[in-house]
Design a protein around this motif. Structure first.
Motif, PDB file in Angstrom:
ATOM      1  N   GLU A   1       5.448  -1.184 -14.683  1.00 50.38           N
ATOM      2  CA  GLU A   1       4.136  -1.421 -15.268  1.00 50.38           C
ATOM      3  C   GLU A   1       3.154  -1.957 -14.221  1.00 50.38           C
ATOM      4  N   ASP A   2       3.631  -2.951 -13.478  1.00 47.16           N
ATOM      5  CA  ASP A   2       2.796  -3.591 -12.478  1.00 47.16           C
ATOM      6  C   ASP A   2       2.319  -2.597 -11.420  1.00 47.16           C
ATOM      7  N   ILE A   3       3.161  -1.710 -11.064  1.00 53.74           N
ATOM      8  CA  ILE A   3       2.808  -0.729 -10.042  1.00 53.74           C
ATOM      9  C   ILE A   3       1.611   0.093 -10.503  1.00 53.74           C
ATOM     10  N   PHE A   4       1.693   0.543 -11.735  1.00 50.07           N
ATOM     11  CA  PHE A   4       0.634   1.429 -12.208  1.00 50.07           C
ATOM     12  C   PHE A   4      -0.662   0.679 -12.501  1.00 50.07           C
ATOM     13  N   ALA A   5      -0.545  -0.580 -12.877  1.00 47.42           N
ATOM     14  CA  ALA A   5      -1.743  -1.382 -13.075  1.00 47.42           C
ATOM     15  C   ALA A   5      -2.466  -1.560 -11.745  1.00 47.42           C
ATOM     16  N   ALA A   6      -1.708  -1.818 -10.709  1.00 47.71           N
ATOM     17  CA  ALA A   6      -2.292  -1.981  -9.375  1.00 47.71           C
ATOM     18  C   ALA A   6      -3.024  -0.706  -8.978  1.00 47.71           C
ATOM     19  N   LEU A   7      -2.401   0.400  -9.281  1.00 49.49           N
ATOM     20  CA  LEU A   7      -2.972   1.700  -8.964  1.00 49.49           C
ATOM     21  C   LEU A   7      -4.347   1.856  -9.597  1.00 49.49           C
ATOM     22  N   GLN A   8      -4.437   1.390 -10.822  1.00 46.81           N
ATOM     23  CA  GLN A   8      -5.669   1.550 -11.553  1.00 46.81           C
ATOM     24  C   GLN A   8      -6.787   0.704 -10.964  1.00 46.81           C
ATOM     25  N   GLU A   9      -6.455  -0.504 -10.661  1.00 42.69           N
ATOM     26  CA  GLU A   9      -7.462  -1.388 -10.077  1.00 42.69           C
ATOM     27  C   GLU A   9      -7.983  -0.805  -8.777  1.00 42.69           C
ATOM     28  N   GLU A  10      -7.068  -0.419  -7.942  1.00 43.96           N
ATOM     29  CA  GLU A  10      -7.422   0.233  -6.684  1.00 43.96           C
ATOM     30  C   GLU A  10      -8.451   1.320  -6.920  1.00 43.96           C
TER      31      GLU A  10
ATOM     32  N   GLN B   1      12.803   7.320  -7.908  1.00 39.55           N
ATOM     33  CA  GLN B   1      12.074   8.339  -7.151  1.00 39.55           C
ATOM     34  C   GLN B   1      11.087   7.700  -6.186  1.00 39.55           C
ATOM     35  N   ILE B   2      10.354   6.744  -6.679  1.00 39.40           N
ATOM     36  CA  ILE B   2       9.395   6.060  -5.820  1.00 39.40           C
ATOM     37  C   ILE B   2      10.128   5.490  -4.607  1.00 39.40           C
ATOM     38  N   ALA B   3      11.233   4.843  -4.887  1.00 42.92           N
ATOM     39  CA  ALA B   3      12.004   4.238  -3.803  1.00 42.92           C
ATOM     40  C   ALA B   3      12.423   5.291  -2.782  1.00 42.92           C
ATOM     41  N   LYS B   4      12.960   6.382  -3.270  1.00 43.32           N
ATOM     42  CA  LYS B   4      13.449   7.417  -2.365  1.00 43.32           C
ATOM     43  C   LYS B   4      12.312   7.968  -1.513  1.00 43.32           C
ATOM     44  N   LEU B   5      11.221   8.326  -2.163  1.00 40.04           N
ATOM     45  CA  LEU B   5      10.100   8.921  -1.432  1.00 40.04           C
ATOM     46  C   LEU B   5       9.480   7.917  -0.465  1.00 40.04           C
TER      47      LEU B   5
ATOM     48  N   GLU C   1       0.828  -1.206   0.000  1.00 43.57           N
ATOM     49  CA  GLU C   1       0.000   0.000   0.000  1.00 43.57           C
ATOM     50  C   GLU C   1       0.862   1.255   0.000  1.00 43.57           C
ATOM     51  N   HIS C   2       1.863   1.198   0.845  1.00 45.59           N
ATOM     52  CA  HIS C   2       2.749   2.349   1.001  1.00 45.59           C
ATOM     53  C   HIS C   2       3.398   2.720  -0.335  1.00 45.59           C
ATOM     54  N   ILE C   3       3.954   1.716  -0.971  1.00 46.76           N
ATOM     55  CA  ILE C   3       4.597   1.961  -2.265  1.00 46.76           C
ATOM     56  C   ILE C   3       3.589   2.528  -3.257  1.00 46.76           C
ATOM     57  N   LEU C   4       2.421   1.921  -3.263  1.00 51.28           N
ATOM     58  CA  LEU C   4       1.385   2.363  -4.195  1.00 51.28           C
ATOM     59  C   LEU C   4       1.024   3.828  -3.947  1.00 51.28           C
ATOM     60  N   GLY C   5       0.930   4.161  -2.679  1.00 50.17           N
ATOM     61  CA  GLY C   5       0.593   5.551  -2.332  1.00 50.17           C
ATOM     62  C   GLY C   5       1.622   6.515  -2.877  1.00 50.17           C
ATOM     63  N   VAL C   6       2.867   6.170  -2.646  1.00 47.35           N
ATOM     64  CA  VAL C   6       3.950   7.028  -3.131  1.00 47.35           C
ATOM     65  C   VAL C   6       3.904   7.124  -4.656  1.00 47.35           C
ATOM     66  N   ALA C   7       3.702   5.983  -5.279  1.00 41.36           N
ATOM     67  CA  ALA C   7       3.685   5.951  -6.743  1.00 41.36           C
ATOM     68  C   ALA C   7       2.565   6.840  -7.278  1.00 41.36           C
ATOM     69  N   ARG C   8       1.405   6.772  -6.641  1.00 40.39           N
ATOM     70  CA  ARG C   8       0.274   7.577  -7.065  1.00 40.39           C
ATOM     71  C   ARG C   8       0.614   9.061  -6.966  1.00 40.39           C
ATOM     72  N   THR C   9       1.137   9.425  -5.812  1.00 37.19           N
ATOM     73  CA  THR C   9       1.526  10.815  -5.603  1.00 37.19           C
ATOM     74  C   THR C   9       2.439  11.299  -6.726  1.00 37.19           C
ATOM     75  N   LEU C  10       3.447  10.517  -7.000  1.00 36.59           N
ATOM     76  CA  LEU C  10       4.419  10.926  -8.009  1.00 36.59           C
ATOM     77  C   LEU C  10       3.800  10.948  -9.398  1.00 36.59           C
ATOM     78  N   LEU C  11       3.030   9.926  -9.680  1.00 33.97           N
ATOM     79  CA  LEU C  11       2.416   9.834 -11.009  1.00 33.97           C
ATOM     80  C   LEU C  11       1.616  11.092 -11.302  1.00 33.97           C
ATOM     81  N   LEU C  12       0.893  11.547 -10.301  1.00 31.26           N
ATOM     82  CA  LEU C  12       0.007  12.666 -10.549  1.00 31.26           C
ATOM     83  C   LEU C  12       0.741  13.984 -10.513  1.00 31.26           C
ATOM     84  N   LYS C  13       1.847  13.999  -9.808  1.00 34.25           N
ATOM     85  CA  LYS C  13       2.609  15.245  -9.756  1.00 34.25           C
ATOM     86  C   LYS C  13       3.448  15.397 -11.017  1.00 34.25           C
ATOM     87  N   LYS C  14       3.971  14.288 -11.512  1.00 33.28           N
ATOM     88  CA  LYS C  14       4.961  14.403 -12.573  1.00 33.28           C
ATOM     89  C   LYS C  14       4.575  13.683 -13.859  1.00 33.28           C
ATOM     90  N   GLY C  15       3.503  12.932 -13.811  1.00 29.28           N
ATOM     91  CA  GLY C  15       3.151  12.196 -15.018  1.00 29.28           C
ATOM     92  C   GLY C  15       3.823  10.840 -15.065  1.00 29.28           C
TER      93      GLY C  15
END
Lengths: 207, 207, 207, 207
Positions: free
Chosen positions: B58-67, B38-42, B16-30
């Motif tokens: 790829e898998d990270i963003f697919a998970a994001l979408q399902e969520e 970056q995801i790792a660092k954040l 969940e944590h990773i996904l949260g970070v990934a979402r944040t970044l995805l929306l901030k930076k595309g």
DNA sequence: TATGAATGAGTCTTCATTCAT
DNA sequence: GATGAATGAAGACTCATTCAT
């Protein structure tokens, strides 16, 4: 001397050629996955040559988009002039739009691609230039509704809002084409569009 | 042993944590500008650890979408149950959808980001899985219309098509939010949505 | 755990290694002709690794320069402390400087390389940092002259200006080394330096 | 036929023109940032034409350097002839040199640019040709000192070495101009030069 | 499990030089 | 002589992924 002329024509032809290749790649692989090197290779030109015709990768895609919007504008205007009644004009706009999204699908995709690409790729400068062309189309369609109202053919709706509603609907439904196989369960999205349009006109036409 | 359980829970929490970070970044930076590093660092994890929890970027963003789709589904169901009349239920669906697109804009954007991304980023396998969740939502909404028809509150329209029309419209109009400043000429897109919904209901409700 | 320590040491060693390679290349081929790819290849590292240790190509050379100035500073201080009379201290400074330019010719060249590279390559930020180190050396040398004046060994000259004069002279003459074969007609530039120093001291020492 | 003559004159004029443009660009943007295309554009010629007049980019800058040294030579000779006493002649040389470095800073920079550029950019062939012109200037200045000695105005110093010392000093100090704001702490480098010259003459003039 | 240093293919872009006209 | 379109190798820099510890 037709030499200068010929040069100019060749230059334009080359530009078109590059743009064509770029469009193909953009739609096959997406914006980011499309590289200048690929464009060069597929265009059978050297990378340097690409940069002779376009300042930037960005520039290439911006050109593509403008081209597309211009073309759409023409299609709509042509369709409208060919129609007789106001109701037919509205139908014509929709047909033109949907048809454009199919026959010029490359252009249509490029346009929506960037419409949905919030400022990430394009600097504001290019964004607004493109929005302006979009606005022109919007205004043109509003006029059609207004004319219908004045002619007593349409009810006194808010022409501008009705137009935006229509346009949004079309965009939204066209996007569903990609889901014909899955979410639409094999029903043609075109039928859905037709269905929506009929209902839309029901809200508009005086009976 | 609760140890195995605890471990499972930790694993999920980390995911969940990773996904949260990934979402944040995805929306901030595309999508493209978001890197695994970056995801790792954040996330205050090492890159290696990220790859322990996800096979791929790829898998990270697919998970994001399902969520995101799951969440949307919940919101809609909740909104519908809270409404009394069938008409209110439809209004509730729209509100829920628009609200979701605003308050959970991160999720909404991720969903449409990939919806409009024809097979470019995701392999078919992931695409269809996601479409299926979308279908479930669609069917649920159709049921609301059908219920309204059966209750005599709505005219005997084609529930499925009317639903798709509505959904397309919403999607299309929500996309216009980005153009409030330009094409909408500062008019709130929300007002446009309201306007469209009112007209839509006019085609539906028995008077 | 000495592990963290070892890591740190390895990191520093690697940094030194890259810097060494960069220095070699810079002096053999000049700033512009030295490429990061070359540095990587010669260092037997991948390009990516270079960028793990240095943010920039610029950063690499700035580090080189600072290193060099620090070293020069040390040499001068050491030389001065070893000398007895004030006159000897001045001679010691010169020797240290000239020697540095020969034995650490790589560093010396890097320093003057950038001294003469007007803001073209380095942003002001780096330039001033380096000038500051230079200033420190300058002040230190001035103090030696002042001490000599106070001790009554030197005439009451303008210590600061005399120092700048001396330094300018040394720099100017050391530059001539490259022309030993041509303009100096095979006379060792060192003899010229010696000659200049003797005459310089004549203007300084009380007889 | 004056035709051949005219053509020769035109050719030379063109060469001068290109050189002028190249100099301008070199000094505005530095050696590396100056491209042949830019030179062509600013000269209102085609790239091909540039290559008709110069074998190389290298060749262009070598020509620039020679030009500069010639000019410097002239300035010095002129300054010396205008001065009365031997001491004034030495002062005149210095003034001419410093002035040249300021008013013809373009040329001066080009010269030192390459002087300090060990075989990096120029092949030996060009280097030595340039050194030779430098030598001529050096010898000329030596003669001035010798004349002063013979006239009994100067002490019996080693004229050649004293000249090199002077020249080195001037070069070294002029380089400091770039550091007026930082290391020289806003003191004009010209004052430093004056100070150095006064002290230099103290070692030379018979009192 | 967790780490994070290392990789290297790949990105966009530049520019000296050539050559058909 | 003059042109300028075309070339393509080379530059700085990035980043998903691996693997020894």
């Amino acid at each position: 001397m037709g030499s200068r002329e010929r040069r100019a024509r060749e230059k334009e032809a080359r530009t078109e050629h590059i743009l064509g290749v770029a469009r193909t790649l953009l739609l096959k692989k997406g914006l980011h996955a499309t590289t200048v090197n690929q464009i060069a290779k597929l265009a059978e030109l050297s990378v340097g040559t690409i940069y002779l015709y376009f300042k930037n990768k960005e520039d290439i895609f911006a050109a593509l988009q403008e081209e597309g919007l211009m073309l759409l504008n023409q299609k709509i205007v042509a369709a409208v002039s060919a129609a007789a009644t106001q109701q037919d004009k509205v139908r014509a706009i929709c047909s033109a739009y949907v048809e454009f999204s199919e026959t010029q699908s490359s252009y249509y995709d490029v346009i929506t691609y960037f419409l949905s690409t919030s400022e990430q790729f394009f600097p504001k400068r290019l964004k607004t230039r493109i929005d302006r062309i979009g606005s022109r189309i919007l205004i043109y369609c509003s006029h059609v509704l207004e004319a219908g109202i004045e002619a007593g053919e349409f009810r006194k709706v808010d022409a501008r809002r009705h137009t935006i509603w229509l346009w949004g609907t079309l965009n939204g439904l066209i996007q569903f084409r990609k889901m014909e196989a899955t979410m639409l369960q094999k029903e043609s999205y075109r039928k859905i569009v037709q269905y929506a349009l009929d209902n839309f006109l029901d809200t508009l036409v005086v009976k």
